[in-house]
Write a protein that holds these residues in place. Structure first.
Motif, PDB file in Angstrom:
ATOM      1  N   ILE A 225       0.884  -1.286  -0.325  1.00 26.40           N
ATOM      2  CA  ILE A 225       0.201   0.223  -0.181  1.00 26.40           C
ATOM      3  C   ILE A 225       0.772   1.241   0.070  1.00 26.40           C
ATOM      4  O   ILE A 225       0.457   2.510  -0.412  1.00 26.40           O
ATOM      5  CB  ILE A 225      -1.105  -0.122   1.012  1.00 26.40           C
ATOM      6  CG1 ILE A 225      -2.250  -1.414   1.101  1.00 26.40           C
ATOM      7  CG2 ILE A 225      -1.715   1.592   1.401  1.00 26.40           C
ATOM      8  CD1 ILE A 225      -2.554  -1.212   0.157  1.00 26.40           C
TER       9      ILE A 225
ATOM     10  N   ALA B 288      -5.372   1.862  -3.611  1.00 27.68           N
ATOM     11  CA  ALA B 288      -5.073   2.198  -2.464  1.00 27.68           C
ATOM     12  C   ALA B 288      -6.524   2.605  -1.705  1.00 27.68           C
ATOM     13  O   ALA B 288      -6.155   2.031  -0.210  1.00 27.68           O
ATOM     14  CB  ALA B 288      -3.360   3.133  -1.946  1.00 27.68           C
TER      15      ALA B 288
ATOM     16  N   SER C  77      -8.355  -0.142  -1.029  1.00 29.06           N
ATOM     17  CA  SER C  77      -6.892  -1.684   0.191  1.00 29.06           C
ATOM     18  C   SER C  77      -7.185  -1.162   1.329  1.00 29.06           C
ATOM     19  O   SER C  77      -7.775  -2.079   2.581  1.00 29.06           O
ATOM     20  CB  SER C  77      -6.025  -2.187  -0.317  1.00 29.06           C
ATOM     21  OG  SER C  77      -5.929  -2.726  -1.539  1.00 29.06           O
ATOM     22  N   LYS C  78      -7.064   0.445   1.499  1.00 28.75           N
ATOM     23  CA  LYS C  78      -6.973   0.976   2.828  1.00 28.75           C
ATOM     24  C   LYS C  78      -7.935   2.019   3.278  1.00 28.75           C
ATOM     25  O   LYS C  78      -7.274   3.160   2.848  1.00 28.75           O
ATOM     26  CB  LYS C  78      -5.708   0.582   2.702  1.00 28.75           C
ATOM     27  CG  LYS C  78      -5.559  -1.020   3.587  1.00 28.75           C
ATOM     28  CD  LYS C  78      -4.256  -0.554   4.167  1.00 28.75           C
ATOM     29  CE  LYS C  78      -3.411  -2.124   4.923  1.00 28.75           C
ATOM     30  NZ  LYS C  78      -1.872  -1.424   5.873  1.00 28.75           N
TER      31      LYS C  78
END
Length: 667
Positions: free
Chosen positions: A23, A49, A52-53
């Motif tokens: 990340i 990104a 994912s988070k």
């Protein structure tokens, strides 16, 4: 059981660390793409990104900046708002959102953002400056004046504060005090274009046309990209009978701002005066497309259409006006005249009867000739008065164009370099395209590599059959193209992981490295190239491309304010190794010369440019850069000759450089 549990925890922590690393790398690569102005691609990285988070603020901020660059101010503001929700203690996010709100004319919202940013950075005068501009736009003159008083006390040598104070005085009709503040501003900084533009507003208001023209010329010299300055200077030139200069200024304003209303309208009026009726019609056509209800533009076009013989077009325009203004007798008279010229006598008589019936003591259809006084009059943009149809237009309220300060980190538009050299040649999948139409960038080693890869091409790999190209300054990717290259990287990665003979399949490693470069991921590209050189330490292509990667990484790291991960010497060493393996490659010498030029080692740079040109006499970029090096080494005459040769070979930028540096001859 304890041992098994410990192993599981270790693997879990390693997996978490790797995920975090991935990340972080995505965010870093997105920032790199943003720095190199590949905004669509950077949005792709930041979006990955975020997927994912989504609880990290950095990708939201990065994507917001990329959207801001693409003029998506609504989307950029939304991303900034989410970043602030995740981390309300980062002042640059408020600043970026403030700029987004300014672009949407939400000045009160922008003021709130600047209030918050100033809490964190009270000594940043750029933030104070932008907040004052917002308050002026929001008509909050008292608070703007209070802020300016604070700024003038805290930064007594900050000329822009005095200039804004002068503008505030002028808006409040205090010309005397405004002039005093302007004098102070120009005393502190005589190179402030906006101050000269503000000074010109006073001269224009007093009809001091020559003074206004001189002041605006200084403003344009200092800030040549402000369209409003050219529009105002055109008005001054018009009033001192410099019609040619006024037309040139309107042309330049339209070049800078194609939708500039005043420039198109007034250029149309000037073209009427000089007898260029057909092109005047084009200007009024544009105005009417821009503002379909602009009755003054419609009237002017009607008169012009009648004059050039487009009678049906003139009738259509007169009819539009008459439908809005039934008592527009001049329009009725003109339309009747057009009907008669077309042989439509019955319709002409109807119009003439309406005039006869309604007008008792007015002369029918008479238009007074322009007097010397009338020809110099102007009307306000919002004013509708058919007696003033032939007058130039000025804004309802005279204002100076402002540029807001952008001080948050990573701003592409603030990367003002002293010298702009042509960039390095590198491997890519995108063909050479920089305006030199007749030149084909090619090399024997690249052709040989492409032939070897074509023989073992795997149809299951997306775009794997794409040959390597040599390019200079590749274009930014659009969304579809960037996705295609990202899919290609995934396919090549899968192939490399499944390979049982990586030495035999090393070509896929090089191709993936080039694909990483195309998508601005120079970190992973450098890793792949280093791995490739572990397999084949004699690869010219790998040393060449790694030198490019190291240079791009170093430039980006320096722009972020950190210590560069790699030294410039490492890239030079890679190019030196490649040259020792292939001494007849002009691109290698050119790239190494670029590195020497960037570090101002002009002697070595000239030697390498000379060698590149001796190998390939059509390498326009080498002539351009050698010319720039010679100019900055003091040999202006030979430098301009090189720039001229680069222009001859097709580089248009060379003529811009000649204009900029050619006048230094003999100085």
């Amino acid at each position: 059981m304890r041992k098994i549990l410990l192993l599981v925890l270790c693997f879990a922590s390693l997996a978490f660390a790797r995920a975090q690393y991935n990340i972080d790398r995505l965010i870093r690569v997105g920032q790199s793409a943003l720095y190199y102005e590949d905004y669509v691609l950077s949005i792709q990285y930041f979006s990955r990104a975020i997927a994912s988070k989504p609880y990290l603020y950095e990708p939201w901020l990065g994507r917001g900046e990329a959207k801001f660059r693409l003029d998506d101010y609504v989307g950029a503001e939304a991303d900034c708002t989410e970043a602030i929700r995740l981390n309300p203690y980062v002042p640059v996010i408020y600043e970026l959102r403030g700029l987004c709100r300014i672009k949407q004319n939400n000045f009160s919202g922008a003021i709130a953002d600047y209030d918050k940013t100033i809490e964190y950075e009270p000594d940043n005068k750029n933030l104070w400056y932008n907040r004052v501009l917002c308050k002026l736009e929001d008509k909050d003159y008292d608070k703007a004046s209070a802020d300016l008083d604070v700024m003038m006390r805290r930064w007594p040598k900050y000329s822009q504060a005095f200039r804004l104070k002068a503008e505030l005085c002028l808006q409040q009709k205090d010309t005397l005090q405004g002039s005093q503040y302007l004098d102070k501003s120009l005393e502190l900084n005589p190179y402030d274009g906006e101050a000269w533009a503000t000074r010109s507003m006073i001269s224009l208001a007093k009809s001091e046309w020559k003074d206004a023209e001189q002041q605006l010329s200084k403003a344009i010299h200092l800030k040549p990209s402000m369209a409003g300055y050219y529009v105002n200077r055109a008005l001054a030139r018009y009033n001192i009978n410099n019609l040619r200069g006024a037309l040139a200024d309107y042309d330049k304003a339209i070049e800078l701002e194609p939708n500039n209303f005043l420039a198109h309208y007034n250029r149309g009026q000037l073209r009427v005066q000089v007898g260029d009726d057909n092109r005047a019609v084009e200007d009024f056509d544009f105005i009417i497309r821009l503002e379909p209800g602009n009755v003054m533009a419609i009237y002017n076009r009607a008169l012009l259409r009648e004059r050039i013989g487009n009678l049906r077009g003139a009738i259509a325009d007169y009819s539009t006006l008459i439908s809005q203004f039934p008592n527009f007798w001049v329009g009725l008279s003109n339309r009747a005249r057009c009907y008669r010229r077309l042989g439509m006598t019955a319709k002409a008589e109807l119009d003439e009867f309406r005039i006869f019936k309604a007008q008792n003591d007015k002369s029918n259809g008479y238009q007074p000739r322009w007097s010397k006084k009338k020809i110099r009059d102007v009307r306000k943009r919002s004013e509708i008065n058919f007696d003033k149809y032939n007058q130039l237009v000025v804004d309802d309220k005279a204002e100076v164009d402002h540029e807001y300060e952008n001080s948050y980190r990573g701003k592409v538009q603030n990367r003002h370099l002293d010298v702009e050299y042509m960039p390095m040649y590198q491997l890519s999948f995108i063909q050479y395209n920089n305006g030199v139409k007749s030149y084909v960038a090619s090399d024997e080693i690249v052709d040989r590599f492409n032939k070897e890869m074509a023989e073992k091409s795997d149809a299951t790999i997306h775009n794997a059959s794409l040959p390597l190209q040599i390019t200079c300054n590749p274009k930014s990717l659009d969304e579809e193209t960037s996705k295609r290259y990202l899919v290609m990287i995934d396919s090549l990665s899968d192939m490399i992981q499944k390979s049982k003979d990586l030495r035999g399949d090393k070509g896929y490693l090089l191709k993936r490295a080039v694909a990483y470069c195309v998508t601005q991921n120079y970190y992973d590209a450098e890793n792949d190239l280093s791995a490739y050189l572990q397999i084949d330490s004699t690869s010219v292509l790998a040393y060449w491309q790694r030198a490019v990667c190291l240079t791009m990484l170093r430039t980006f790291d320096a722009s972020m304010g950190g210590k560069p991960m790699f030294s410039e010497q490492k890239a030079i060493d890679d190019l030196a190794k490649a040259i020792s393996l292939d001494g007849n490659n002009a691109y290698l010498y050119y790239d190494r010369a670029n590195l020497y030029a960037a570090s101002k080692n002009y002697g070595k740079a000239l030697a390498d440019y000379d060698k590149a040109i001796s190998i390939d006499g059509r390498l326009a970029e080498a002539y351009y850069n050698r010319g720039m090096v010679r100019v900055f080494a003091g040999n202006v005459e030979q430098g301009v000759a090189d720039l001229s040769k680069a222009g001859e070979l097709g580089l248009v930028d060379a003529y811009v450089a000649i204009k900029k540096y050619g006048n230094k001859k003999g100085k």
